[in-house]
Write an enzyme that holds these catalytic residues in place. Structure first.
Site, PDB file in Angstrom:
ATOM      1  N   ASP A  54      31.524 -14.084 -42.575  1.00 51.58           N
ATOM      2  CA  ASP A  54      31.637 -15.459 -42.068  1.00 51.58           C
ATOM      3  C   ASP A  54      32.191 -15.398 -40.649  1.00 51.58           C
ATOM      4  OD1 ASP A  54      32.044 -18.077 -41.505  1.00 51.58           O
ATOM      5  OD2 ASP A  54      33.366 -18.495 -43.219  1.00 51.58           O
ATOM      6  N   ASP A 366      -4.866   5.626   8.978  1.00 55.73           N
ATOM      7  CA  ASP A 366      -3.953   4.557   8.551  1.00 55.73           C
ATOM      8  C   ASP A 366      -4.243   3.268   9.313  1.00 55.73           C
ATOM      9  OD1 ASP A 366      -1.134   3.262   7.928  1.00 55.73           O
ATOM     10  OD2 ASP A 366      -1.226   5.056   6.683  1.00 55.73           O
ATOM     11  N   LYS A 476      -5.723   4.196   0.788  1.00 54.08           N
ATOM     12  CA  LYS A 476      -4.292   3.845   0.700  1.00 54.08           C
ATOM     13  C   LYS A 476      -4.227   2.324   0.714  1.00 54.08           C
ATOM     14  CE  LYS A 476       0.035   4.457   3.321  1.00 54.08           C
ATOM     15  NZ  LYS A 476       0.551   5.028   4.573  1.00 54.08           N
ATOM     16  N   TRP A 477      -3.819   1.733  -0.409  1.00 54.90           N
ATOM     17  CA  TRP A 477      -3.795   0.278  -0.579  1.00 54.90           C
ATOM     18  C   TRP A 477      -2.374  -0.203  -0.287  1.00 54.90           C
ATOM     19  CZ3 TRP A 477      -7.516  -3.193  -2.985  1.00 54.90           C
ATOM     20  CH2 TRP A 477      -6.999  -4.468  -3.267  1.00 54.90           C
ATOM     21  N   ASP A 478      -2.195  -0.837   0.862  1.00 52.51           N
ATOM     22  CA  ASP A 478      -0.851  -1.220   1.302  1.00 52.51           C
ATOM     23  C   ASP A 478      -0.578  -2.692   0.998  1.00 52.51           C
ATOM     24  OD1 ASP A 478       1.616  -0.890   2.474  1.00 52.51           O
ATOM     25  OD2 ASP A 478       0.843  -0.125   4.380  1.00 52.51           O
ATOM     26  N   ASN A 480       2.476  -5.248   2.637  1.00 54.62           N
ATOM     27  CA  ASN A 480       3.672  -5.149   3.469  1.00 54.62           C
ATOM     28  C   ASN A 480       4.544  -6.389   3.544  1.00 54.62           C
ATOM     29  OD1 ASN A 480       3.872  -2.438   4.598  1.00 54.62           O
ATOM     30  ND2 ASN A 480       1.777  -2.850   5.233  1.00 54.62           N
ATOM     31  N   ASP A 548       8.548   4.938   2.759  1.00 56.48           N
ATOM     32  CA  ASP A 548       8.263   5.136   4.183  1.00 56.48           C
ATOM     33  C   ASP A 548       9.283   6.076   4.806  1.00 56.48           C
ATOM     34  OD1 ASP A 548       6.003   3.688   4.431  1.00 56.48           O
ATOM     35  OD2 ASP A 548       6.945   1.900   5.272  1.00 56.48           O
TER      36      ASP A 548
HETATM   37  C1  DGJ Z   1       3.575   0.625   5.539  1.00 58.95           C
HETATM   38  C2  DGJ Z   1       3.231   1.951   4.943  1.00 58.95           C
HETATM   39  O1  DGJ Z   1       4.171   2.330   3.998  1.00 58.95           O
HETATM   40  C3  DGJ Z   1       3.120   2.973   6.066  1.00 58.95           C
HETATM   41  O2  DGJ Z   1       2.921   4.251   5.542  1.00 58.95           O
HETATM   42  C4  DGJ Z   1       1.988   2.549   6.952  1.00 58.95           C
HETATM   43  O3  DGJ Z   1       0.781   2.614   6.235  1.00 58.95           O
HETATM   44  C5  DGJ Z   1       2.225   1.149   7.485  1.00 58.95           C
HETATM   45  N1  DGJ Z   1       2.523   0.225   6.426  1.00 58.95           N
HETATM   46  C6  DGJ Z   1       1.040   0.666   8.263  1.00 58.95           C
HETATM   47  O4  DGJ Z   1       1.148  -0.636   8.621  1.00 58.95           O
END
Ligand code: DGJ
Length: 728
Positions: A54, A366, A476-478, A480, A548
């Site tokens: 309880d 890049d 490389k597909w960024d 940001n 980075d």
């Molecule tokens: C951020 C990425 O992490 C970098 O390696 C580079 O590709 C820059 N963007 C480019 O704008």
């Protein structure tokens, strides 16, 4: 062998692997109680039946004849809100009458011999799997079904959980919170591991005591983020890399998420994991369903290395997909830190030719090759080649690479739009924005509304045209920036809380199509470095740019933490120039090489600036990596010394047959009269002999229990040593 059983007499579900058990029981009032998660129990007789006590101010079931049983204290499998359990709920569901209270109880179950498939989300896949689906019902919501899924995969000590809601009523429901899992523990003497960080300083492992109250680990950025990672581990005070209990909780998702850990007044613990409920709601009308992302729960009594190895194997074999899943990854050179935006066909061709001489296999162009992209303020969305820089188009440099027997890869940032772009002129409404509210800029760019089909279709056509027209083997597909002013012009007011998740679902749909249409392309995901290093992205793209920050010393901590969950074969890591562009630190090429080759290896520097001696050293690094690539990318990984605990870091790669072992040791700062460092290896066979050319021949047990002396020669800061042992 995995097994899922239901003992009808005891009303107990027992999910078992060779070493692990996960046990639930249907208790009074059909409440689904959590009984146990941990080391394998051979024959369970209900020892964890929750004591009937309880507890004042803890409500009881309506028809109970005593006050000894309460939802408020019972460890449960999945809790609703507001019906007597005052701890963090897994589900908050608003009904047409305005109530958010739910009380789902066990209704039925099914056990089947395959992994449940979920639509539109990244997930664990396996040919050799079993699943338990439990249907839960709330008496007051007879036409609403809640399904809880639990899957096991042969050979892996993990439980994969997710949940689904189905609305069969004509009542409109609004989901306010819907977690992938809830995990209640009877004990709370745990510490919590997590990965706070920032750009360039991702995943800085933290180990903290769990205090009373609620602690959260989350991202509300629309991305899994640099700032946190959708992972936590609960470990005991005495747990280290080799011994002790470790419970891992990893969410397969790339957007905003939340984990919460609540320690209640009785020292019980509740962990929830799922979509971030902040700015989230989801309208569920008749016959619609909503499926949560999956969460992967791992248990190991072999410490953190044990836990990580389970994740590494599971994620390599049952999360990654496609042609590259089990294929050795090429050594690449990327021009970003060599040129930034300042390049032309001649300078790129020189880079290609020089890199080919060094044995590098793939050249990656890049940012800066499209539109008027001479800085980061323009042209995102205008995916047409910049003919001023590349006078012969992309084919000029693709052919230069081909002539040197190198593959060609390209950088893209498809989710983004610059205000100064042709795309923005044509479709200003495609950027995520709230009418009559200022849009925040980040890196001078906006985010495209990937929740909208027409936006995705347009971008898809652009990306697909590039990949069809050119011989591109790597992308490389960024990404940001993170999402702010989150809103979609295509949805009405009641559904604005869906945008975060719809954005990610849109991204996943896009990536599913793209990876199916271009299976020969190796995709590496990136978000300003490691801002979206999560299992969700890995389902589509089998490697991620880890950070980075390419400074070798900083990378020790970043890569060490990342390896807690993510396989080595998913971690992009490159040698860059010294002094380093992010930290200004000067380190030897040897140390930079040893750190970078502890992942998916590459270079990111101006090779034509190198001296002949440096070029020779790089040729040797490339040769060495190729020789040991299978071992590094697909061997078993052991962390030996932690950069978070001192000056020395070490880790080892052991081949699956335990015949080969490659050890890296790093010393950050040198000291006068330094104490000796003894490095004990791991993962070898006790009574086999292993030979190292420099050190000699030793037994496995000798190497693992007595250890080797490292760092005898004092030769300054930022040093590394590498030892290769082969079974005699
Ligand atoms: C951020 C990425 O992490 C970098 O390696 C580079 O590709 C820059 N963007 C480019 O704008």
């Amino acid at each position: 062998m995995i097994s899922i059983t239901f003992q009808a007499e005891q009303q107990v579900f027992h999910l078992a692997t060779d070493t692990m058990s996960y046990i639930m029981k249907i208790e009074e009032g059909d409440l689904l109680a959590h009984h146990y998660f941990g080391k394998r129990i051979v024959d369970y007789h209900g020892i964890r039946q929750y004591p009937r006590i309880d507890r004042s101010f803890s409500p009881n079931l309506y028809d109970a004849t005593d006050r000894l049983f309460s939802k408020d204290t019972l460890p449960q499998v999945y809790s609703g809100y507001g019906a007597g359990d005052f701890r963090v709920p897994a589900l908050v569901l608003e009904q047409a009458n305005g109530s958010k209270v739910t009380d789902f109880r066990y209704a039925a179950h099914e056990i089947y011999s395959e992994k449940n498939e979920i639509h539109g989300l990244p997930q664990i896949h396996s040919e050799n799997s079993q699943t338990l689906a439990i249907e839960m019902q709330d008496q007051s919501l007879p036409d609403v079904q809640l399904f809880l899924y639990f899957s096991l995969v042969e050979g892996k000590d993990a439980v994969i959980r997710s949940a689904k809601l189905v609305n069969r009523s004509s009542e409109k429901l609004m989901i306010r919170k819907f977690d992938s899992c809830q995990l209640d523990f009877l004990e709370s003497d745990f510490e919590c591991l997590n990965f706070p960080g920032a750009w360039g300083r991702e995943r800085q492992l933290v180990r903290e005591k769990i205090n009373t109250g609620i602690q959260t680990i989350s991202s509300s950025r629309g991305a899994s983020s640099h700032q946190q990672n959708p992972f936590t581990a609960l470990i005991k005070e005495q747990t280290n890399e080799f011994v002790g209990d470790a419970y891992g909780i990893s969410l397969i998702y790339s957007g905003s998420f939340q984990f919460s850990i609540e320690k209640d007044p009785f020292n019980q613990l509740r962990v929830n994991a799922g979509l971030n409920p902040l700015n989230f709601n989801w309208l569920l009308t008749k016959d619609q369903e909503f499926q949560t992302p999956e969460v992967v729960l791992v248990y190991s009594d072999q410490g953190l290395n044990g836990m990580s190895q389970i994740y590494h194997q599971l994620y390599t074999e049952n999360l990654l997909r496609g042609n590259y899943q089990k294929q050795q990854r090429p050594i690449l050179v990327n021009n970003w830190e060599a040129t930034y935006f300042d390049f032309d066909e001649a300078s790129i061709t020189t880079l290609i030719e020089e890199s080919a001489e060094l044995g590098i296999e793939l050249f990656v162009l890049d940012d800066g090759w499209y539109g008027k992209r001479n800085n980061d303020q323009t042209s995102l969305g205008d995916w047409e080649v910049n003919a001023e820089k590349l006078t012969n188009g992309l084919n000029g440099i693709i052919n230069a690479a081909k002539q040197k027997n190198m593959q060609f890869g390209l950088w893209l940032e498809p989710e983004m739009i610059s205000e100064t772009s042709e795309l923005f002129k044509q479709h200003p409404d495609w950027a995520i924005q709230i009418p009559n509210r200022e849009k925040s800029k980040s890196r001078d760019q906006f985010v495209l509304d990937f929740s909208r089909q027409e936006v995705r279709t347009h971008i898809y056509q652009k990306v697909a045209a590039i990949l069809t027209q050119y011989d591109i083997r790597y992308v490389k597909w960024d990404c940001n920036r993170n999402l702010s002013e989150v809103y979609s012009l295509a949805l009405d007011a009641a559904q604005q809380g869906e945008v975060h998740h719809r954005y990610i679902l849109g991204l996943y749909e896009f990536l599913e199509q793209l990876t199916q249409d271009f299976p020969h392309v190796l995709f590496e995901s990136c978000s300003g470095g490691g801002g979206r290093f999560d299992p969700g992205m890995l389902y589509y793209m089998p490697q991620t740019w880890t950070s980075d920050n390419t400074d070798a010393v900083a990378r020790l901590k970043i890569q060490y933490s990342t390896s807690l969950v993510y396989p080595i074969v998913t971690m992009g890591s490159h040698v860059s120039a010294s002094p380093n562009h992010q930290t200004g630190r000067t380190t030897s090429l040897k140390m930079r090489g040893d750190v970078a080759m502890s992942g998916v290896f590459g270079y990111e520097l101006d090779v034509k600036e190198l001296s002949e001696t440096e070029k020779d050293e790089i040729k040797e690094q490339v040769r060495f990596y190729k020789q040991h690539r299978q071992l590094i990318q697909f061997g078993d990984f052991y962390r030996l010394l932690s950069p978070f605990e001192g000056n020395d870091t070490a880790w080892a790669f052991i081949s699956k047959d335990q015949k080969e072992c490659l050890v890296f040791y790093f010393k950050v700062l040198e000291e006068a009269s330094a104490p000796l460092c003894i490095l004990k290896l791991a993962g070898l066979k006790n009574d086999e002999l292993y030979h190292n050319e420099k050190l000699g021949t030793f037994s496995g047990s000798e190497l693992m229990n007595a250890g080797i002396y490292t760092s005898i020669e004092q030769t300054g800061d930022f040093r590394s040593e590498c030892y290769y042992f082969k079974m005699v």
